[in-house]
Write a protein that holds these residues in place. Structure first.
Motif, mmCIF file in Angstrom:
data_model
loop_
_atom_site.group_PDB
_atom_site.id
_atom_site.type_symbol
_atom_site.label_atom_id
_atom_site.label_comp_id
_atom_site.label_asym_id
_atom_site.label_seq_id
_atom_site.Cartn_x
_atom_site.Cartn_y
_atom_site.Cartn_z
ATOM 1 N N ARG A 25 0.816 -1.214 0.000
ATOM 2 C CA ARG A 25 0.000 0.000 0.000
ATOM 3 C C ARG A 25 0.848 1.262 0.000
ATOM 4 O O ARG A 25 0.431 2.288 -0.526
ATOM 5 C CB ARG A 25 -0.893 0.035 1.234
ATOM 6 N N ASN B 29 1.653 2.629 -3.603
ATOM 7 C CA ASN B 29 0.821 3.584 -4.341
ATOM 8 C C ASN B 29 0.115 4.559 -3.400
ATOM 9 O O ASN B 29 -0.904 5.131 -3.726
ATOM 10 C CB ASN B 29 -0.150 2.895 -5.297
ATOM 11 N N LEU C 94 -1.705 4.323 -0.839
ATOM 12 C CA LEU C 94 -3.022 4.134 -0.245
ATOM 13 C C LEU C 94 -2.920 4.290 1.268
ATOM 14 O O LEU C 94 -3.925 4.410 1.952
ATOM 15 C CB LEU C 94 -3.583 2.757 -0.597
ATOM 16 N N ARG D 43 -0.554 7.037 -8.934
ATOM 17 C CA ARG D 43 -1.394 5.847 -8.784
ATOM 18 C C ARG D 43 -1.749 5.234 -10.126
ATOM 19 O O ARG D 43 -1.975 4.036 -10.227
ATOM 20 C CB ARG D 43 -2.662 6.183 -8.005
ATOM 21 N N LEU E 88 -3.841 -1.933 -9.210
ATOM 22 C CA LEU E 88 -3.935 -2.646 -7.934
ATOM 23 C C LEU E 88 -4.944 -3.784 -8.049
ATOM 24 O O LEU E 88 -6.026 -3.615 -8.586
ATOM 25 C CB LEU E 88 -4.374 -1.683 -6.826
ATOM 26 N N LEU F 268 -9.557 4.815 -6.101
ATOM 27 C CA LEU F 268 -8.390 5.668 -5.871
ATOM 28 C C LEU F 268 -7.179 5.144 -6.638
ATOM 29 O O LEU F 268 -6.419 5.906 -7.229
ATOM 30 C CB LEU F 268 -8.061 5.734 -4.384
ATOM 31 N N SER F 269 -7.012 3.809 -6.638
ATOM 32 C CA SER F 269 -5.835 3.247 -7.294
ATOM 33 C C SER F 269 -5.912 3.437 -8.804
ATOM 34 O O SER F 269 -4.904 3.346 -9.486
ATOM 35 C CB SER F 269 -5.695 1.770 -6.954
#
Lengths: 252, 295
Positions: A50, A53, A55, A86, A91, B185-186
Motif C-alpha cells: 500500500r 501507491n 493508499l 497511482r 492494484l 483511488l488506485s
C-alpha cells in the motif's frame, strides 16, 4: 539509480502510534519480473504494498517515512501528483471489487478519469484489455450488464483489466487469489507470467507454493522486516535465517 | 422427550406467526376503521369535492380539504429541501473524512437529537425560528408576517428530520467496503470522484429509502409543526404566510368541535387522507428503489 530496478525503497518506516509496522525496509524491485513478498499474516507485506501507491494516505494514523523511488522520483514527497503516481500502477486486491457500473464502464473508468472521451478509443481499450486477461470471449455479449453476474474469478480478471486500462507500468497484487478457487487462481497466475513481459509485477502472498510457482525474485518478511531476499531457487532450497527455515517447514 | 420438543417447537413457531399476523393486520384494521367512521360525510358530498374544494366552513356543512393537503405538502417539501443536502453532506463527511474521535462523538449526539421530544423542537421553533422569520426574514422581503408561517414549519421540520435521515444514511454508507474506495483511488480518482462513483452509487437505494422514510415521517409530524405554522385555513404559494397542515387540523379539533354535525366524520376522513398519502409516498419510494436496483 540502476535502470533495471522499477522500484527502489530506502529506509521505509511505517508506524502507528508507537508501534512500527515496517522497520527500515531497503528493497530493490527488478522490472519485468515477478517479485513475490512472502511472509506470515501481519508481517507488513500488505502495508508495504500500500505504501507503493500511497493508499497509506487514507489512514491518517499511519506515519510513513523514508523514500520510494519509482522512475527516479520519490513518490513519498508530499507535493507529488498522487493521481498520476497511482495511475502508474494497477492494484489487485484480495477480493475483487468491481465498481457499481457495467462491465464496459468498469474497464473504461480509469481512462475516462484521464479525460479520454473518444468512443472508438474506449471501445478499442475495452476489447484489448479484456482480451489481455482472457475475459473477452466470456463477456463480449454482455458488456453493458452488471459485473455482479460474473463469477468471482471473472470479476478478479475484470479488476485486472480495469487496472491495465490506465496503462500502468506496475501491477500490485495483494493476495489476489485468496478468494478464488484453484482453477481461477491458476488462470490469474498464468496471466501474471504472461504479463511480466510488459509489466513489473509485485505479488503479496502467504502461500508458499504460489511463491515458488510465480517468483522471479522472492522477498521474505517477518514482523515488519525483510529477513531474506534473492532468487527463489536459492532461497527456498538453502534458507539462511531461522524464521524462513521454520516458515518453509510449516508451509510444506 | 422428542414429542415435548415437537410441541414446544410447534407453539413457539405459532407465537411468532401470531406476532407477525398482528403487525400485518394493524394497518388494515386502522384503514377499515377510518373508512367506516368517515362514511357519513360522503352522504354530504362526493370525494372529489372533499379533496379538491378549498372552502372550509364546517358550520355550513362545507368541508374542503385542499388547503390542509397543500399546506402539509408544502411544509414537507420545504423541510426536504432544507434537510436533504445537509444530511447527504454530513453523512459523507462523517463516513469518509472524519477522524475516529469525531465519529465517536457525533454518533451519540445524532441519537440524542433523534430522541428529543417533538414538543421541545416546537418550543425551540417558537422561541428562535418564529421570531427570526417574523422579525428578520420577512422585513428583508418587505412582507408583514407574524413569523408563524409555512417556512417556520419547514425549518423546524427539517431540523427534526435531519438526525433521523442522517442516521439511516450513515448506516448505508458504512456498508460500502473500503476495497471499493481503494479500487477507484488506485485507478487515479480523486477523493471526491471516488466518493461519487463508489459510495454514492453503491448506496443509491439506501439514499432513496432514507429520504423516503424521512419524507413520510415529516408528512405525518404533528406537534412541532402545529406550534409554529400558524394554523390558518388558506391556500398561498408564499412561504411567509401561515398554513394549516392535516395533522394539525386533526390534533387541534378532535374532541372540541364535535358538536358541529359531520365534523367527527370529516376529521376521520382527514386521518384517512393522511394515511393514504403516507402510504403513497412509501409506495413511490419502493418503486424508485426497485427501479434503481434493476438498473
Amino acid at each position: 539509480m540502476k535502470q533495471d530496478n522499477a522500484i527502489e525503497i530506502h529506509n521505509l518506516n511505517v508506524c502507528v502510534d508507537d508501534q512500527r509496522i515496517l522497520k527500515n525496509i531497503n528493497l530493490q524491485i527488478p522490472s519485468h519480473k515477478i517479485t513475490v513478498l512472502l511472509g506470515p499474516s501481519g508481517c507488513g507485506k500488505t502495508t508495504l504494498l500500500r505504501s507503493l501507491n500511497r493508499l497509506t494516505d487514507l489512514y491518517k494514523e499511519l506515519k510513513v517515512t523514508g523514500q520510494i523511488f519509482i522512475d527516479g522520483e520519490d513518490i513519498l514527497k508530499p507535493r507529488n501528483d498522487i493521481y498520476e503516481i497511482r495511475q502508474k500502477m494497477g492494484l489487485l486486491s484480495q477480493k475483487p471489487y468491481p465498481l457499481p457500473l457495467s462491465i464496459y464502464k468498469n474497464v473504461t473508468y480509469g481512462i475516462k478519469l484521464k479525460g479520454v472521451k473518444d468512443k472508438k478509443l474506449l471501445d478499442y481499450n475495452v476489447e484489448k484489455r479484456l482480451q489481455e486477461v482472457g475475459l473477452w470471449d466470456e463477456v463480449k455479449d454482455r458488456l453493458h450488464s452488471s459485473p455482479d453476474t460474473l463469477s468471482i474469478g471473472q470479476q478478479q480478471r475484470l479488476c485486472l483489466a480495469r487496472g491495465l486500462a490506465v496503462k500502468p507500468r506496475l501491477i500490485l497484487a495483494d493476495e489476489p487469489t485468496s478468494a478464488l478457487d484453484p482453477h481461477s487462481s491458476k488462470t490469474i497466475e498464468d496471466l501474471f507470467k504472461k504479463l511480466k513481459d510488459q509489466y513489473t509485477i509485485v505479488v503479496v502472498t502467504h502461500i508458499l507454493r504460489q511463491a515458488k510457482r510465480l517468483a522471479d525474485h522472492a522477498v521474505f518478511m517477518h514482523f515488519g522486516e525483510v529477513i531474506e531476499q534473492g532468487s527463489p531457487d536459492e532461497m527456498f532450497s538453502n534458507p539462511q535465517s531461522p524464521e524462513l527455515k521454520k516458515y518453509l517447514i510449516d508451509g510444506n | 422427550m422428542s414429542r415435548r420438543k415437537a410441541i414446544i417447537q410447534y407453539f413457539s413457531q405459532g407465537w411468532m406467526m401470531i406476532a407477525l399476523f398482528v403487525i400485518l393486520l394493524l394497518p388494515l384494521i386502522i384503514g377499515i376503521a377510518l373508512t367506516c367512521k368517515s362514511g357519513p360525510i360522503f352522504r354530504l358530498c362526493g370525494l372529489d369535492e372533499l379533496l379538491f374544494s378549498s372552502i372550509w366552513k364546517p358550520t355550513g356543512g362545507q368541508f374542503g380539504f385542499l388547503p390542509f393537503i397543500l399546506s402539509s405538502l408544502y411544509v414537507t417539501i420545504l423541510s426536504f429541501i432544507f434537510s436533504a443536502p445537509v444530511c447527504i453532506l454530513a453523512a459523507i463527511y462523517l463516513t469518509q473524512f472524519a477522524s475516529k474521535r469525531l465519529i465517536s462523538f457525533m454518533l451519540p449526539v445524532i441519537d440524542i437529537l433523534a430522541g428529543i421530544p417533538s414538543v421541545v423542537y416546537g418550543m425551540w421553533g417558537i422561541l428562535i425560528v418564529v421570531p427570526f422569520v417574523g422579525e428578520s426574514l420577512a422585513p428583508f422581503f418587505n412582507v408583514n408576517s407574524s413569523g408563524y408561517t409555512i417556512l417556520s414549519g419547514g425549518i423546524v421540520l427539517a431540523v427534526m428530520c435531519i438526525p433521523y435521515v442522517l442516521n439511516m444514511l450513515i448506516e448505508s454508507f458504512k456498508t460500502v467496503p473500503n476495497g471499493l474506495v481503494e479500487a477507484t483511488l488506485s485507478l487515479g480518482a480523486t477523493k471526491w470522484e471516488s466518493i461519487k462513483h463508489s459510495v454514492l452509487r453503491k448506496c443509491s437505494t439506501g439514499i432513496i429509502s432514507a429520504f423516503g422514510l424521512g419524507l413520510a415521517k415529516a408528512f405525518g409530524e404533528t406537534l412541532a409543526v402545529m406550534m409554529v405554522v400558524g394554523n390558518v385555513v388558506q391556500i398561498s404559494g408564499n412561504p411567509l404566510e401561515a398554513g394549516y397542515p392535516l395533522p394539525a387540523l386533526i390534533a387541534n379539533n378532535y374532541g372540541e368541535m364535535l358538536s358541529i354535525p359531520m365534523y367527527d366524520s370529516a376529521l376521520m376522513l382527514a386521518s384517512l387522507i393522511l394515511l393514504v398519502i403516507v402510504m403513497l409516498i412509501n409506495l413511490f419510494f419502493r418503486y424508485l428503489i426497485y427501479k434503481t436496483q434493476k438498473r
